[in-house]
Write a protein that holds these residues in place. Structure first.
Motif, short mmCIF file in Angstrom:
data_model
loop_
_atom_site.label_atom_id
_atom_site.label_comp_id
_atom_site.label_asym_id
_atom_site.label_seq_id
_atom_site.Cartn_x
_atom_site.Cartn_y
_atom_site.Cartn_z
N ALA A 8 -8.31 -7.37 -9.19
CA ALA A 8 -6.92 -7.78 -8.99
C ALA A 8 -6.31 -8.30 -10.28
O ALA A 8 -5.20 -7.91 -10.66
N SER A 12 -3.36 -6.26 -12.47
CA SER A 12 -2.08 -6.90 -12.77
C SER A 12 -1.86 -7.05 -14.26
O SER A 12 -0.76 -6.81 -14.77
N ARG A 66 9.19 -4.62 -7.00
CA ARG A 66 8.36 -3.92 -6.01
C ARG A 66 7.58 -2.76 -6.63
O ARG A 66 6.43 -2.53 -6.29
N GLU A 69 4.73 -4.20 -8.60
CA GLU A 69 3.67 -4.64 -7.69
C GLU A 69 2.89 -3.45 -7.15
O GLU A 69 1.67 -3.51 -7.02
N ALA A 70 3.59 -2.36 -6.85
CA ALA A 70 2.92 -1.16 -6.35
C ALA A 70 2.02 -0.55 -7.43
O ALA A 70 0.90 -0.11 -7.14
N ALA A 73 -1.00 -2.75 -7.71
CA ALA A 73 -1.88 -2.55 -6.55
C ALA A 73 -2.69 -1.25 -6.70
O ALA A 73 -3.88 -1.22 -6.36
N ASP A 74 -2.05 -0.21 -7.21
CA ASP A 74 -2.75 1.05 -7.43
C ASP A 74 -3.90 0.87 -8.41
O ASP A 74 -5.02 1.32 -8.16
N GLN A 76 -5.32 -1.96 -9.29
CA GLN A 76 -6.30 -2.88 -8.71
C GLN A 76 -7.27 -2.10 -7.83
O GLN A 76 -8.48 -2.32 -7.88
N GLN A 77 -6.74 -1.17 -7.04
CA GLN A 77 -7.58 -0.35 -6.18
C GLN A 77 -8.52 0.53 -7.00
O GLN A 77 -9.71 0.65 -6.68
N SER A 80 -11.16 -1.67 -8.48
CA SER A 80 -12.04 -2.14 -7.41
C SER A 80 -13.04 -1.05 -7.03
O SER A 80 -14.23 -1.31 -6.84
N GLN A 116 1.41 -17.33 -2.69
CA GLN A 116 0.45 -16.66 -1.84
C GLN A 116 0.25 -17.51 -0.60
O GLN A 116 0.02 -18.71 -0.70
#
Length: 151
Positions: A8, A12, A66, A69-70, A73-74, A76-77, A80, A116
């Motif tokens: 994460a 970011s 947004r 953030e997307a 998130a991509d 981060q995935q 991960s 959060q």
């Protein structure tokens, strides 16, 4: 560092670093991780990061949080998944985060706190990461009412 928290934070930070003039340094650092652990994917990741740079600039120009953030998130995935398949790369990714990505970010981005909210229902457990700190709450209530929150 927990692999999920590392992915994460690195995702970011990568998106933030791609908005800087030194984005190529960020790209090279992340590609080096892939080259070491998934050499068959390194060139594709480099191309994906060049595309990420273009998308980040669009998000910056349009002030589209947004989209940022997307994009984060991509990545981060992706990170991960890489950590799941190759857990031994955590140290290398953390080094790239500390030595390459984080120094490229403006000070306010390095210390930004995102709101959060995590709620534990019933006897549920909630884990949250804020600025590198793991925060744990456990619900003690009956009937599904929220008892613990991190925020």
């Amino acid at each position: 560092m927990d692999p999920a928290a590392l992915a994460a934070l690195a995702g970011s930070s990568l998106v933030g670093a791609m908005a800087t003039d030194a984005w190529e340094h960020a790209r090279d650092g992340v590609v080096a991780v892939w080259r070491r652990f998934r050499p068959d994917r390194a060139d594709v990741v480099g191309e994906d990061l060049a595309e990420l740079r273009r998308d980040v600039l669009v998000a910056e120009e349009q002030e589209d949080e947004r989209l940022r953030e997307a994009l984060a998130a991509d990545w981060q995935q992706r990170l991960s998944e890489l950590l799941r398949r190759q857990p031994e790369l955590a140290g290398e990714l953390e080094r790239v985060l500390d030595e390459v990505l984080a120094p490229l970010l403006p000070e306010e981005a390095r210390t930004r706190v995102y709101k959060q909210t995590n709620i534990a229902h019933g006897n549920g457990r909630v884990f949250g990461v804020q600025r590198g700190n793991l925060i744990y709450h456990e619900g003690k209530g009956q009937g599904g009412s929220p008892e613990g929150a991190a925020g």
